[in-house]
Structures are given as structure tokens and as C-alpha cells.
Design an enzyme around this catalytic site. Structure first.
Site, mmCIF file in Angstrom:
data_model
loop_
_atom_site.group_PDB
_atom_site.id
_atom_site.type_symbol
_atom_site.label_atom_id
_atom_site.label_comp_id
_atom_site.label_asym_id
_atom_site.label_seq_id
_atom_site.Cartn_x
_atom_site.Cartn_y
_atom_site.Cartn_z
ATOM 1 N N GLY A 70 0.809 -1.215 0.000
ATOM 2 C CA GLY A 70 0.000 0.000 0.000
ATOM 3 C C GLY A 70 0.840 1.262 0.000
ATOM 4 O O GLY A 70 0.529 2.236 -0.703
ATOM 5 N N ASN A 151 -8.038 4.188 8.504
ATOM 6 C CA ASN A 151 -7.564 2.973 9.165
ATOM 7 C C ASN A 151 -7.821 2.953 10.664
ATOM 8 O O ASN A 151 -7.940 1.903 11.263
ATOM 9 C CB ASN A 151 -6.073 2.758 8.890
ATOM 10 C CG ASN A 151 -5.258 4.020 8.978
ATOM 11 O OD1 ASN A 151 -5.571 5.014 8.322
ATOM 12 N ND2 ASN A 151 -4.205 4.003 9.777
ATOM 13 N N THR A 237 12.004 -7.440 -11.721
ATOM 14 C CA THR A 237 11.431 -8.782 -11.870
ATOM 15 C C THR A 237 10.291 -8.979 -10.880
ATOM 16 O O THR A 237 10.440 -8.699 -9.691
ATOM 17 C CB THR A 237 12.536 -9.845 -11.651
ATOM 18 O OG1 THR A 237 13.559 -9.601 -12.610
ATOM 19 C CG2 THR A 237 11.996 -11.259 -11.818
ATOM 20 N N CYS A 325 0.728 1.352 12.526
ATOM 21 C CA CYS A 325 1.941 1.619 11.762
ATOM 22 C C CYS A 325 2.875 2.560 12.521
ATOM 23 O O CYS A 325 4.049 2.625 12.229
ATOM 24 C CB CYS A 325 1.594 2.213 10.405
ATOM 25 S SG CYS A 325 0.486 1.180 9.474
#
Ligand code: PLP
Length: 386
Positions: A70, A151, A237, A325
Site C-alpha cells: 500500500g 484505518n 522482476t 503503523c
């Protein structure tokens, strides 16, 4: 007994997701850019996942760009749009005071590079007003970024109306849908935005993988330069097993959402009402509706949230205080502060975020243990006053 009520921080990967990651790691380890059989097998896995994520959003597969989560999707949206629009003379960004740090700190970084930034306030219920967006918009606004659901409190923002207003001024619109993807039905066309971020680990997928939906035709500067992966927008990749895990998680939640969302909403309401009835001085923070079905944020008078969090953990109940967080700091939540809540109330706030494993018995247990725990903490620190 361990009760996990911190699903907005992260969710346990679904067993089918873990199986898919293992299977792809073992059997489809080719480089998705290689022309040979091994590469084409890996590419097919990535293509399938892209279709699954697109289906979750009502989008076209070609509009999905895989990211490392995110935070990266938010950075890509803001920095990519800013860089692409800079030559047009548009040098203004609009966002809100309750965004995740992934948006707020990116906007602040752009401000240091000369971008004019408007950070809109929210009302007491945690909602940004469409009128405030209209007032802030100007001819040089490049991008408006408003999160879909917050959140910490779960409140939903009026994204479609904001998008209409922004488009009338020629600005792009981004929404951070990290807390709504996989929880409530999402339809990017109905939301009316140009860019949308999501993150797999919030809906039973693996960590470190997410996606940015980029509406066809929207100009976005590449955010990782290098090879031609992800239509040259995000070089490197591909992490094929993680992308496959995201695809499986998207598909599973899309199928379970119709029954899971009302189940979680009933459980969440039961928890919220139970706590407010059983704990004197407990109040919900933020609007009751519209809200994601799994989240409630409750302030408990005369108790420090960190002590309550530790006390609940000792009882086997995992919750969070403020934003997970940024936990580890005793800073009051920037979200509750922006809502204008008194300092003491912001320090006593606990977030309960429910998910697939939670049962009525678990919720009843939390309602049963909380009053005595609060009482104990109040007696330990009797001087803590509003
Ligand atoms: N945006 C919101 C609203 C979030 O809740 C989070 C994670 O907590 C993020 C962005 C960051 O997502 P990620 O952890 O995948 O980088």
C-alpha cells in the site's frame, strides 16, 4: 485463548493463499519476462492474479499495476501524478489531515520540492466536507488524494462527490482504498477516481505486495525505472509468488464479502454497544455510518490506551492504540487530533478491528474482561483526569 482484534494492522494469510504462494514458489519460479516455457508459466500466473485483482475492483486487468504494498502504491500515485503533471503548470495538491502517513509524508516531501499543498481538516465525526474540497480546488490543482476509509476509525469518505468536483477543475483523483479493498464492494467506475491503492495483507494476502489501479488514459510517470515490467511503470522482476497470493486473496474475499461484511458488522456493533454499556466513560470516536463493517474506535476515560492495550494483551486480546503503523510512540493519533477530540480522549483511544476468525464468544469474552481491567487501571493511576 488468543483473540486477534487488530485486522486493520494486518490479517493472517488465508490457508489457500499460503498454499498458492508455496505452489507458485515451487512450480512457477521462472522470470515472467522470459520468452521460454518457464517464463511463460510465470507470466500466466501473474496474468491470472491481475485478472483476479481487476475483478475485485470492477476494473480492466490492463489497469492494474502490482506494487510492493500500500505504501508503494500511494507513493506511486502521488509522485507519479506529480511528475507527469508538472510540465502542465499544475503545482497544487489537495489531501486530508487524516490520511495514512504513506500519503501525508509523501505530500510533505512534494511540498519541500515546491508543490503547493492543501491539507483539509475533517469534522468531529472524521469526515471531510465536499464543500471544503470545492473551495480548495484551483486551476492549478493537479491531484486530490482522499482515503476511502480511515484505518483508525473506519469512517468512509464521500469519494464519488469529491471526484466529481475535482474533475470539474481538471484535477486527477486518487483514493487510498487499503482499508476498504476486500472489506466492502468496490467499483472504481462508480467511485469515479483515477487512481486507487490497495494492499494484500489487509485482506488475508501476503505482506509486501499490493496494487495501484490506474484508469486507462491517465498519465503517470514510471515510479521505478528499469526494465519494461508492469508496462514500464514499475520496473523489476515480478515477485510472482506474492502476486499470486494477492490474486488468490482478492478472489477469496470477493466471494466471501457478501456474507462476511454483515457478519462482521453485527459482531462489531455488538462489541461497541457492549463496551459502551459495560464501561463507564467509554465513547465511540468517529461517525457510526458510513463506516467499514469491521472497525470501532473507542476512548475510555481516565485510562491510558497503552496501558489498556498491554492489559488486554495479558488477557490474550490483541488490539491497537492509535495507528498500528506508528505504535511504539506515545504521540496522540493524528487522526483523532484532526477530529478535534480533547487531548486526554485521544490518549485513551483503542481500535478494535475484526476479521474472519472472530466469533460471538470472543466478543463476549472481551466485553466481560474489559470493565474490571479498566477499573484496575483507574485505581493504579487515580490521578489521570480529563
Ligand atoms: N494506507 C492505509 C490506509 C493503511 O492502513 C496502510 C497500512 O496500515 C497503508 C496505506 C500502508 O500499506 P502497506 O502496509 O501495505 O505499506
Amino acid at each position: 485463548m488468543r483473540i486477534y482484534l487488530d485486522h486493520n494492522a494486518t490479517t493472517p494469510p488465508a490457508p489457500a493463499v499460503v498454499d498458492q504462494i508455496a505452489r507458485v514458489s515451487r512450480d512457477f519460479w521462472g522470470n515472467a519476462s522470459s520468452v521460454h516455457h518457464f517464463g511463460q508459466q510465470a507470466k500466466a500466473v501473474v496474468d491470472d492474479a491481475r485478472a483476479q485483482v481487476a475483478e475485485l475492483l470492477g476494473a480492466a486487468a490492463a489497469e492494474i499495476v502490482f506494487t510492493a504494498g500500500g505504501t508503494e502504491a500511494d507513493n506511486a500515485a502521488l509522485r507519479g501524478a506529480a511528475e507527469a503533471l508538472e510540465p502542465t503548470g499544475r503545482r497544487h495538491l489537495i489531501t486530508t489531515a487524516i490520511e495514512h502517513e504513506a500519503v501525508l509524508n509523501t505530500v510533505r516531501a512534494l511540498a519541500k520540492r515546491g508543490w503547493r499543498v492543501t491539507i483539509l481538516p475533517v469534522d468531529r465525526s472524521g469526515v471531510v466536507s465536499v464543500d471544503a474540497v470545492v473551495e480548495a480546488l484551483s486551476d492549478d490543482t493537479a491531484l486530490v488524494s482522499v482515503m476511502h476509509a480511515n484505518n483508525e476509525i473506519g469512517t468512509l469518505q464521500p469519494i464519488a462527490a469529491i471526484a466529481d468536483a475535482a474533475h470539474a477543475k481538471g484535477a486527477l483523483v486518487h483514493t487510498d482504498a487499503v482499508q476498504t479493498a476486500g472489506k466492502i464492494p468496490l467499483d472504481v467506475r462508480r467511485l469515479g477516481v483515477d487512481l486507487l491503492s490497495l494492499s494484500a495483507h489487509k485482506f488475508y494476502g501476503p505482506k509486501g505486495v499490493g496494487a495501484l489501479w490506474v484508469k486507462r488514459g491517465v498519465r503517470l510517470a514510471p515510479f521505478l525505472t528499469g526494465g519494461r515490467q508492469e508496462r514500464s511503470r514499475r520496473a523489476g522482476t515480478e515477485n510472482v509468488p506474492a502476486i499470486a497470493g494477492l490474486g488468490t486473496a482478492a478472489s477469496l474475499t470477493r466471494q466471501s464479502m457478501a456474507s462476511e461484511a454483515p457478519r462482521l458488522e453485527a459482531l462489531r456493533d455488538h462489541l461497541e454497544e457492549g463496551i459502551i454499556a459495560a464501561v463507564p466513560g467509554a465513547e465511540r470516536n468517529g461517525a457510526a455510518q458510513p463506516r467499514v463493517p469491521n472497525t470501532t474506535n473507542i476512548s475510555v476515560e481516565r485510562v491510558e490506551a497503552e496501558s489498556l492495550l498491554i492489559g488486554l494483551d495479558l488477557e490474550g486480546v490483541a488490539v491497537s492504540s492509535g495507528s498500528a503503523c506508528s505504535s511504539g510512540t506515545l504521540e496522540p493519533s493524528h487522526v483523532l487530533k484532526a477530529m478535534g477530540l480533547p487531548h486526554a480522549r485521544t490518549l485513551g483511544s483503542i481500535r478494535f478491528s475484526l476479521g474472519a476468525s472472530n466469533t460471538t464468544a470472543e466478543i463476549d469474552h472481551v466485553i466481560a474482561v474489559l470493565p474490571a481491567l479498566v477499573e484496575k487501571l483507574r485505581n493504579l493511576a487515580p490521578t489521570l483526569r480529563r
